[in-house]
Scaffold this active site. Structure first.
Site, short mmCIF file in Angstrom:
data_model
loop_
_atom_site.label_atom_id
_atom_site.label_comp_id
_atom_site.label_asym_id
_atom_site.label_seq_id
_atom_site.Cartn_x
_atom_site.Cartn_y
_atom_site.Cartn_z
N TYR A 288 0.72 -1.17 0.05
CA TYR A 288 -0.09 0.11 0.01
C TYR A 288 0.80 1.37 -0.34
O TYR A 288 0.33 2.23 -0.22
CB TYR A 288 -1.07 -0.10 1.29
CG TYR A 288 -1.98 -1.03 1.28
CD1 TYR A 288 -2.14 -1.96 0.23
CD2 TYR A 288 -2.68 -1.18 2.51
CE1 TYR A 288 -2.73 -3.27 0.34
CE2 TYR A 288 -3.47 -2.32 2.77
CZ TYR A 288 -3.59 -3.28 1.71
OH TYR A 288 -4.55 -4.22 1.80
N LEU B 183 -17.85 -4.84 1.80
CA LEU B 183 -19.06 -4.12 1.00
C LEU B 183 -19.02 -4.38 -0.36
O LEU B 183 -19.91 -3.72 -1.07
CB LEU B 183 -19.03 -2.48 1.29
CG LEU B 183 -18.98 -2.02 2.85
CD1 LEU B 183 -19.08 -0.77 2.90
CD2 LEU B 183 -20.01 -2.68 3.63
N ILE C 90 -12.60 -5.37 7.76
CA ILE C 90 -11.87 -4.44 7.58
C ILE C 90 -12.42 -3.42 6.54
O ILE C 90 -11.72 -3.44 5.56
CB ILE C 90 -10.45 -4.66 7.56
CG1 ILE C 90 -10.24 -5.75 6.37
CG2 ILE C 90 -9.77 -5.30 8.79
CD1 ILE C 90 -8.83 -5.98 6.07
N ARG D 3 -12.70 -0.09 4.44
CA ARG D 3 -12.01 1.02 4.07
C ARG D 3 -12.83 2.13 3.47
O ARG D 3 -13.74 2.06 2.72
CB ARG D 3 -10.82 0.66 3.15
CG ARG D 3 -9.79 1.59 2.54
CD ARG D 3 -10.43 2.20 1.20
NE ARG D 3 -9.67 2.90 0.63
CZ ARG D 3 -10.11 4.04 0.07
NH1 ARG D 3 -11.35 4.33 -0.49
NH2 ARG D 3 -9.32 5.31 -0.52
N SER D 4 -12.29 3.38 3.73
CA SER D 4 -13.19 4.62 3.44
C SER D 4 -12.39 5.58 3.64
O SER D 4 -11.58 5.99 4.61
CB SER D 4 -14.48 4.83 4.16
OG SER D 4 -15.04 5.95 3.49
N ASN E 287 -20.10 3.48 9.16
CA ASN E 287 -19.69 2.01 9.00
C ASN E 287 -19.33 1.61 10.70
O ASN E 287 -19.61 0.37 11.02
CB ASN E 287 -18.38 1.69 8.49
CG ASN E 287 -18.52 2.06 6.91
OD1 ASN E 287 -19.44 2.19 6.48
ND2 ASN E 287 -17.18 2.04 6.01
#
Length: 267
Positions: A41, A183, A222, A224-225, A234
């Site tokens: 990442y 999601l 986990i 992610r946003s 969330n």
């Protein structure tokens, strides 16, 4: 390994730079106590800065990172050891709660990488050994390779990919499943069963999907946003308790959708 505070974690893929660090810090301030990153990442330093800025007691935070993704260079022992050293340095930590083998291209990589990562658990610098995107055949190999328990397998899981076989396998080996893309990259938002449960409880489809994951024993998620609004929404999944009817309705979704599906994988 995961408790009530850490089963809902925060994924950090693509959260880079000062803005990314600020988002991670906000997630910790919101209440997330499990933060997931990876060498691939290129944001371990930003995650480390966010952890330092948040000022949370180290023992109250669960930090996971991953090394040796198939897109990284050849997995020589020297490369793997340097990668782990770099992760410690960039995170600014002297202990990592969970260290994953990120995603092997083949079982030859597993044979090289996993025993090296197990050494960090054996010497106490890493608390738990994890794997990611391992198939059941890969897990069979892993269990023969190392004496250190495999604590978790991080794989794609959501209401449209329920991972029943993998969950059963991990239960048998007393390991946990960590669900990435929980999601389905937004696909769950248009699923009728999830729409109806969300309307019933007056919450978002994201919260319902995450609560459904948390209703499964030995599953962590986990999400992610990059959106502060969404990461706070969330987090509401921790407080939503789905009833048996809700869970059965989502369990009954027959659609199968994978977000990550390389042609060479033998899922």
């Amino acid at each position: 390994m995961f408790d009530t505070a850490t089963r809902l974690g925060f994924g950090t893929y693509s959260l880079t730079g000062d803005e990314g660090s600020a988002v991670v810090e906000t997630a910790i301030d919101t209440g997330y106590r499990h933060v997931d990153t990876a060498r691939l990442y290129e944001n371990e330093r930003e995650v480390g800065d966010a952890i330092a800025a948040a000022g949370i007691d180290r023992d109250d935070l669960f930090v996971a990172t991953k090394v040796a993704h198939f897109e990284e260079p050849e997995k020589t022992p020297e490369y793997v050891r340097e990668a782990v050293t770099d992760s410690f340095d960039r995170l600014g930590l002297d202990r990592i709660d969970l260290l994953y083998h990120h995603w092997p291209k083949n079982q030859d990589e597993i044979e090289t990488v996993l025993p090296l990562l197990a050494e960090y658990v054996e010497d106490g610098r890493v608390d738990n050994l994890g794997v990611s995107n391992y198939t059941t055949d890969d897990l069979d190999l892993a269990r023969d390779l190392v004496d250190v328990p495999i604590a978790a397998n991080q794989v794609e899981m959501h209401p449209l990919l329920q991972q029943t076989e993998m969950r059963e396998y991990l239960d048998e080996m007393d390991a946990q499943l960590v669900a990435y893309s929980p999601l389905a990259q937004g696909e769950v938002f248009s699923e009728g069963a999830i729409n109806s449960v969300a309307e019933k409880h007056g919450v978002s489809e994201a919260v319902v999907s995450l609560a459904w994951l948390l209703s499964k024993e030995n599953v962590a998620a986990i999400p992610r946003s990059s959106s502060i609004e969404h990461l706070k929404d969330n987090f509401g999944a921790i407080d939503l308790e789905l009833d048996d009817e809700d869970v059965e309705r989502i369990d009954g979704i027959e659609r199968t959708h994978r977000c990550e599906d390389p042609s060479w994988m033998t899922w």
